[in-house]
Write an enzyme that holds these catalytic residues in place. Structure first.
Site, PDB file in Angstrom:
ATOM      1  N   HIS A  17       1.013   1.997  -3.385  1.00 19.69           N
ATOM      2  CA  HIS A  17      -0.029   2.813  -4.011  1.00 19.69           C
ATOM      3  C   HIS A  17       0.459   4.247  -4.194  1.00 19.69           C
ATOM      4  O   HIS A  17       0.215   4.877  -5.211  1.00 19.69           O
ATOM      5  CB  HIS A  17      -1.295   2.806  -3.151  1.00 19.69           C
ATOM      6  CG  HIS A  17      -1.974   1.472  -3.109  1.00 19.69           C
ATOM      7  ND1 HIS A  17      -3.140   1.249  -2.410  1.00 19.69           N
ATOM      8  CD2 HIS A  17      -1.653   0.282  -3.680  1.00 19.69           C
ATOM      9  CE1 HIS A  17      -3.507  -0.016  -2.548  1.00 19.69           C
ATOM     10  NE2 HIS A  17      -2.616  -0.620  -3.317  1.00 19.69           N
ATOM     11  N   ASP A  21       0.879  -1.173   0.000  1.00 15.30           N
ATOM     12  CA  ASP A  21       0.000   0.000   0.000  1.00 15.30           C
ATOM     13  C   ASP A  21       0.918   1.225   0.000  1.00 15.30           C
ATOM     14  O   ASP A  21       2.014   1.159  -0.538  1.00 15.30           O
ATOM     15  CB  ASP A  21      -0.950  -0.027   1.201  1.00 15.30           C
ATOM     16  CG  ASP A  21      -2.251   0.720   0.937  1.00 15.30           C
ATOM     17  OD1 ASP A  21      -2.181   1.881   0.501  1.00 15.30           O
ATOM     18  OD2 ASP A  21      -3.334   0.165   1.176  1.00 15.30           O
TER      19      ASP A  21
END
Length: 469
Positions: free
Chosen positions: A323, A289
């Site tokens: 991300h 992430d």
């Protein structure tokens, strides 16, 4: 805990004026701004003071065979060292199986090279529940794998490994994604997550937000909560259940020389939340992430606590997959200010945006004074700079976020679909955005600019040509 800024404290004096005593407020000097403030922040951050006294975990019965449960032995060593005034609790080479570890004041959990603390995947090993924060909302839930609450001078150091053992069989399937092992009929976090967020919006007392036991809300790996003088240095973190390093409501935090390699769901690297004076340097992030995500609470619960993240310096880091490289939000209702990023490299095959700011009209928050310079980006799959106030709920709320004073200087990029993607909201425009001396190559889809005021581009080159707003 008082999270007031460490800088620019005011001195209150009295003096006689026309026969009466009136308060006179004096500042030694005006608050620094821009990169001068960055230098002052770094100068004010200092490592914890840990006594020079070693306590070995083997002296309390720990066995590094990878099979013996060492939780009690480790905790006895931590408690004994703390009761004796503190020091290093040393973990020698070996494979040490543990459940939740609770650190205390004046303790450095020190892992020698060749030491691996391997954490159990049995949720019962992380009970009883403790006060924690999950996606920006306080609750009583599973203890983080390593936890400290309300402590001063706490550290995790050394060249060893912290292995959470999460995978598509343990912890990760609870996210409800088939990619991470969830199948129909297996437990997942959807109902518990919705229940927690509803409790936060209804201002249910935190002690009544009881999860744990049958909960499916995964614990973070390392969480220091309401602590002061924190150091995490040198260790390698692997296979986290959830967020990897999560200081909450802490002051004076250093994360230095840490390698984070964990690709599971919500495996953010380092998420300082409602913290003051944080230095993240010389770290490597390879995550499932966001590499670094700065936060300050979610929606009503974030506003209830109302503590921003501020005075944060990120430098000399290598950011790989994730991300976002440097992200602010989306749990940002308490606001953020004075963030400095410099001399970082982003060299990944799978990185979304390099600098990403995200909020919406449900989160709200004031996000300001964010400065980035000397960052080299190989490629990203979206944009070099993304400011997205349409994230999730978008404009569907009464708390208009404020984003202002964001600068990028001497930032280079090898490839991206968009150079910048700046999207404010009607009535909540992004303002005072400056790009200077930036060179963005192989931009295939141009720029997106909506609801933005005062965008400045000074010597910005995109695909070999100088551009203007």
């Amino acid at each position: 805990m008082n999270c007031a800024p460490l800088l620019s404290r005011r001195l209150v004096l009295t003096t006689a004026v026309a026969g009466s005593a009136l308060p006179v407020r004096c500042l030694a000097s005006p608050p620094a701004t821009g990169w001068r403030r960055c230098a002052e922040i770094v100068a004010a951050i200092h490592p914890p003071q840990i006594p020079s006294r070693d306590t070995g975990v083997t002296d309390f019965g720990a066995v590094g065979d990878g099979q013996t449960d060492c939780t009690a032995a480790f905790q006895r060593a931590i408690d004994a060292s703390h009761n004796a005034g503190g020091g290093r609790v040393t973990v020698p080479p070996g494979h040490w199986l543990c459940g939740a570890l609770i650190l205390k004041s004046n303790i450095d959990l020190h892992l020698a090279k060749g030491a691996t603390i391997s954490f159990s995947t049995d949720p019962a090993k992380y009970l009883p529940p403790v006060l924690t924060r999950w996606e920006g909302v306080e609750l009583m839930n599973y203890a983080p794998l390593i936890y400290a609450f309300g402590q001063t001078n706490v550290a995790i150091t050394g060249e060893g490994v912290l292995d959470g053992n999460a995978d598509n069989t343990h912890w990760w399937p609870w996210c409800s994604a088939p990619k991470f092992g969830w199948t129909e009929g297996r437990p997942n976090q959807i109902a518990d997550r919705a229940k927690l967020f509803a409790m936060g919006e209804a201002n249910i007392p935190v002690v009544q937000r009881g999860f744990g036991a049958a909960s499916t809300l995964r614990p973070p790996f390392i969480q220091f909560y309401r602590c002061r003088n924190v150091l995490i240095e040198g260790v390698t973190i692997r296979r986290a259940p959830f967020w990897q390093i999560h200081p909450v409501l802490c002051a004076n935090v250093i994360v230095r020389g840490v390698t984070m390699s964990s690709y599971g769901p919500n495996n953010d690297g380092c998420d300082p939340e409602s913290c003051d004076h944080v230095l993240i340097e010389n770290c490597t992030f390879d995550t499932g992430d966001d590499c670094i995500a700065i936060k300050s609470g979610r929606n009503a619960d974030g506003r209830r606590i109302g503590v921003p993240s501020q005075n944060i310096v990120i430098r000399n880091c290598l950011l790989k997959n994730g991300h976002g490289g440097i992200t602010i939000g989306s749990e940002i209702s308490g606001g953020v200010k004075h963030v400095y990023v410099e001399n970082c490299r982003m060299e990944a095959a799978d990185l979304g945006s390099a600098i990403r700011i995200k909020s919406n009209a449900v989160r709200g928050g004031t996000l300001e004074h964010i400065h980035v310079r000397d960052v080299a980006i190989a490629r990203v799959s979206h944009a070099v700079l993304t400011i997205d106030l349409n994230y999730e709920e978008g404009a569907n709320g009464p708390f208009r976020p404020v984003v202002r004073d964001v600068t990028l200087e001497r930032v280079t990029s090898g490839a991206s679909p968009n150079g910048i993607d700046l999207q404010g909201l009607p009535g909540a425009e992004v303002s005072d955005i400056v790009l200077k001396d930036c060179d963005l190559k192989n931009v295939t889809a141009g720029n997106i600019v909506r609801n933005v005021r005062r965008l400045t581009m000074d010597n910005v080159i995109i695909n070999g040509a100088r551009v203007t707003p």
